[in-house]
Design a protein around this motif. Structure first.
Motif, mmCIF file in Angstrom:
data_model
loop_
_atom_site.group_PDB
_atom_site.id
_atom_site.type_symbol
_atom_site.label_atom_id
_atom_site.label_comp_id
_atom_site.label_asym_id
_atom_site.label_seq_id
_atom_site.Cartn_x
_atom_site.Cartn_y
_atom_site.Cartn_z
ATOM 1 N N ARG A 1 -14.004 25.347 18.589
ATOM 2 C CA ARG A 1 -12.550 25.924 17.652
ATOM 3 C C ARG A 1 -11.391 25.646 18.693
ATOM 4 O O ARG A 1 -10.587 26.769 18.244
ATOM 5 C CB ARG A 1 -13.160 27.848 18.515
ATOM 6 N N MET A 2 -11.762 25.142 20.324
ATOM 7 C CA MET A 2 -10.619 25.140 20.727
ATOM 8 C C MET A 2 -10.137 23.264 20.125
ATOM 9 O O MET A 2 -10.677 22.105 20.568
ATOM 10 C CB MET A 2 -10.671 25.058 22.216
ATOM 11 N N ASN A 3 -8.579 23.844 20.906
ATOM 12 C CA ASN A 3 -7.935 22.110 20.824
ATOM 13 C C ASN A 3 -7.896 21.264 19.524
ATOM 14 O O ASN A 3 -8.083 19.928 19.373
ATOM 15 C CB ASN A 3 -8.430 21.594 22.169
ATOM 16 N N THR A 4 -7.774 22.231 18.369
ATOM 17 C CA THR A 4 -7.949 21.043 17.308
ATOM 18 C C THR A 4 -7.139 20.498 16.587
ATOM 19 O O THR A 4 -7.144 19.083 16.042
ATOM 20 C CB THR A 4 -8.712 22.347 16.180
ATOM 21 N N LYS A 5 -5.977 20.280 17.367
ATOM 22 C CA LYS A 5 -4.713 19.376 17.345
ATOM 23 C C LYS A 5 -4.037 18.951 18.448
ATOM 24 O O LYS A 5 -3.131 18.417 18.758
ATOM 25 C CB LYS A 5 -3.789 20.871 16.724
ATOM 26 N N ALA A 6 -4.924 18.773 19.427
ATOM 27 C CA ALA A 6 -5.046 17.969 20.622
ATOM 28 C C ALA A 6 -5.017 16.867 20.236
ATOM 29 O O ALA A 6 -5.744 16.348 19.712
ATOM 30 C CB ALA A 6 -5.576 18.730 22.081
ATOM 31 N N PRO A 7 -4.539 15.767 20.718
ATOM 32 C CA PRO A 7 -4.427 14.090 21.089
ATOM 33 C C PRO A 7 -6.335 14.195 21.108
ATOM 34 O O PRO A 7 -7.001 14.444 21.566
ATOM 35 C CB PRO A 7 -4.555 14.082 21.993
ATOM 36 N N ALA A 8 -7.419 12.816 20.733
ATOM 37 C CA ALA A 8 -7.600 13.026 20.197
ATOM 38 C C ALA A 8 -8.518 11.649 21.746
ATOM 39 O O ALA A 8 -10.166 11.683 21.760
ATOM 40 C CB ALA A 8 -8.761 11.905 19.112
ATOM 41 N N PHE A 9 -8.055 11.128 21.833
ATOM 42 C CA PHE A 9 -8.393 9.932 22.577
ATOM 43 C C PHE A 9 -8.138 10.497 24.169
ATOM 44 O O PHE A 9 -6.665 11.251 24.545
ATOM 45 C CB PHE A 9 -7.316 8.966 22.557
#
Length: 535
Positions: free
Chosen positions: A518-526
């Motif tokens: 549920r965390m960091n769903t909009k954080a950078p993926a790479f």
């Protein structure tokens, strides 16, 4: 991704090398991909490929548990479970949305109503190959190594599990049948215990449907693969070969096309695994085209494991954390055995001899019928998926240059105990984790999922003298971090010390999988810097 061609059985010399006399096999966990199935969706029906395939005769022999009165003349207030036998007919849409029975071609290419598969369903061929896998496992672990008993009264020493997807459960059951066919089980053999989880809790495959952050990561890596490959010469070749069969509104082959490239490959490989009545035009089987599809699909689906620790953690870390925890538990609970505990049965090879076809390798402690392992289970069999196997290998840095896992692929994760470097007995100053479970106290904590940096010296001692080895489709796998000095058995880097293997897996074992999903769903993926797998 299509049908696996198993390698020949191990020779006596290979067995002696794979299972050295000094190492005693203690626990085995098998992760198996389901057998051959139908495509997940109906694709390329415009080529004449039937939407429904007639390869699932299991639907003629279904049984369900029903509750009702026990029989004529019985007390109507006393109910009991019986079973009802039934067969399934598949129905679909016809003209003007009329309900019509689904049909498929039979051996004479005539329509038939019976044995029709649903989409993604294990076929008769898939049942045959997973049963054959079970017989190969029996040949190795029962006949050659004597690690498992030849006949059983119960399955208490087995850990059987499958994902909620029927083809995985059915494949595991078929493999169990090959491992222990009816004549090897007692007349009063109790029902098998099979472990399952709800979809929200399932970690036996990368669960993007119930892990929002992982879904975001997988989309990001898939989009990157589309950007890299959609305009490449390789994709142009695929479009030249197959574009004429694509839908009119999506004529180009693409990673994110309609159908997606991975879906196209799914249909190609499913048709290759079955009969001539369900074949695509020959252009789909062009070797160069198939090689390109495999290469791009592997990058789209599995590059994230190699590059991102978060990807590994959310996709497969919980499963590998479970696997390691079971091995550590087995090591902790073991009590050093006298030499006679490893005595050879009549006809067994002595340690210095290569086992013959009628003997058992000295690398395995002899197990008498129905003997329980020290930790409650000795052998695990889990029905899962291609994404499970590739995810495990890629997360351990051992998936380089490998093709998509074929149907009925498997990984054997084996725990060994070194007879020449056994931990000290419980009467010495060793860790109390070597005591029998009934002598343990609250002051003797189990390692479980405790991260390696947090282990006490006593806990670390309990893992000494243990090694882990993976075999993928009967070929040993070497984990990069296990090649480092002190992390493997002298002379063979495929035997990783249990401590080193746990330390590698600990780095991507989630502490709270649901919360991390549920965390960091909009954080950078790479990741900002390389996070290579396998170390």
């Amino acid at each position: 991704m299509t049908t696996l061609q198993p390698r020949p059985p191990y020779s006596d010399a290979e067995l002696l090398e794979l299972y050295p006399p000094r190492l005693h096999l203690q626990q085995v966990q098998i992760l198996l991909r389901h057998g051959e199935r139908t495509p997940i969706n109906a694709r390329f029906t415009n080529t004449g490929l039937p939407a429904h395939w007639p390869y699932c005769n299991a639907v003629r022999h279904l049984r369900s548990a029903v509750l009702g009165p026990s029989g004529p003349g019985a007390d109507p207030d006393v109910n009991t479970f019986t079973d009802v036998q039934w067969r399934r007919r598949l129905e679909t849409f016809g003209a003007d949305d009329a309900a019509v029975p689904a049909t498929g071609p039979n051996s004479d290419n005539q329509p038939t109503l019976d044995g029709i598969c649903d989409f993604g369903m294990l076929t008769d061929r898939g049942r045959e190959t997973t049963y054959a896998l079970g017989t190969r496992l029996r040949k190795l672990y029962v006949d050659h190594l004597g690690f498992l008993p030849a006949s059983i009264n119960n399955a208490d020493f087995l850990y059987l599990r499958a994902t909620p997807i029927p083809r995985a459960l059915e494949s595991m059951q078929q493999a169990f049948l090959g491992l222990y066919p009816p004549h090897t089980r007692a007349a009063d053999f109790p029902p098998l215990t099979i472990v399952s989880r709800t979809p929200a809790d399932e970690t036996l495959f990368p669960n993007d449907s119930n892990c929002r952050r992982f879904a975001a990561l997988s989309r990001a890596f898939a989009n990157r693969a589309a950007e890299r490959w959609n305009d490449s010469p390789e994709m142009a070749y695929l479009t030249k070969k197959l574009g004429k069969y694509m839908p009119e509104d999506s004529p180009r082959v693409a990673v994110d096309g309609k159908p997606r490239l991975s879906g196209l490959m799914d249909t190609v490989n499913s048709t290759l695994a079955h009969g001539p009545a369900t074949r695509l035009p020959k252009d789909f089987y062009d070797p160069k085209a198939r090689s390109i599809m495999d290469k791009i699909a592997v990058e789209e689906w599995y590059a994230g494991y190699k590059e991102s620790e978060e990807y590994r953690t959310l996709a497969i870390g919980a499963l590998l954390g479970d696997v390691v925890s079971r091995m550590v538990s087995s090591a902790e609970r073991s009590v050093p055995l006298p030499d006679e505990a490893f005595a050879h049965a009549p006809g067994q090879a002595k340690p210095e001899q290569a086992p013959t076809s009628k003997s058992k390798s000295s690398s395995s402690r002899r197990m008498s019928d129905n003997e329980d392992d020290d930790d409650g289970f000795r052998f695990g069999l889990s029905g899962c998926h291609d994404t499970t196997l590739a995810g495990v290998l890629a997360s351990l840095g051992a998936y380089n240059d490998k093709a998509w896992p074929p149907f009925t692929s498997h990984i054997a994760i084996e725990l060994f105990r070194d007879a020449e470097n056994a931990p000290p007995s419980s009467s010495s100053s060793s860790s109390s984790s070597w005591w029998p479970s009934f002598l343990r106290t609250a002051s003797t904590p189990s390692i479980g999922r405790t991260p390696t940096p947090s282990l006490t010296d006593k806990q670390k001692v309990s893992m000494q003298g243990y090694f882990v080895r993976l075999r993928y489709n009967d070929e040993p796998v070497t984990v990069p971090g296990c090649k480092l000095p002190g992390n493997h058995l002298a002379g063979d880097e495929s035997f990783c010390t249990l401590a080193a293997f746990k330390a590698i897996v600990d780095k991507f074992t989630p502490r709270d999988w649901k919360q991390q999903c549920r965390m960091n769903t909009k954080a950078p993926a790479f990741p900002q810097k390389p996070e290579p797998a396998g170390f």
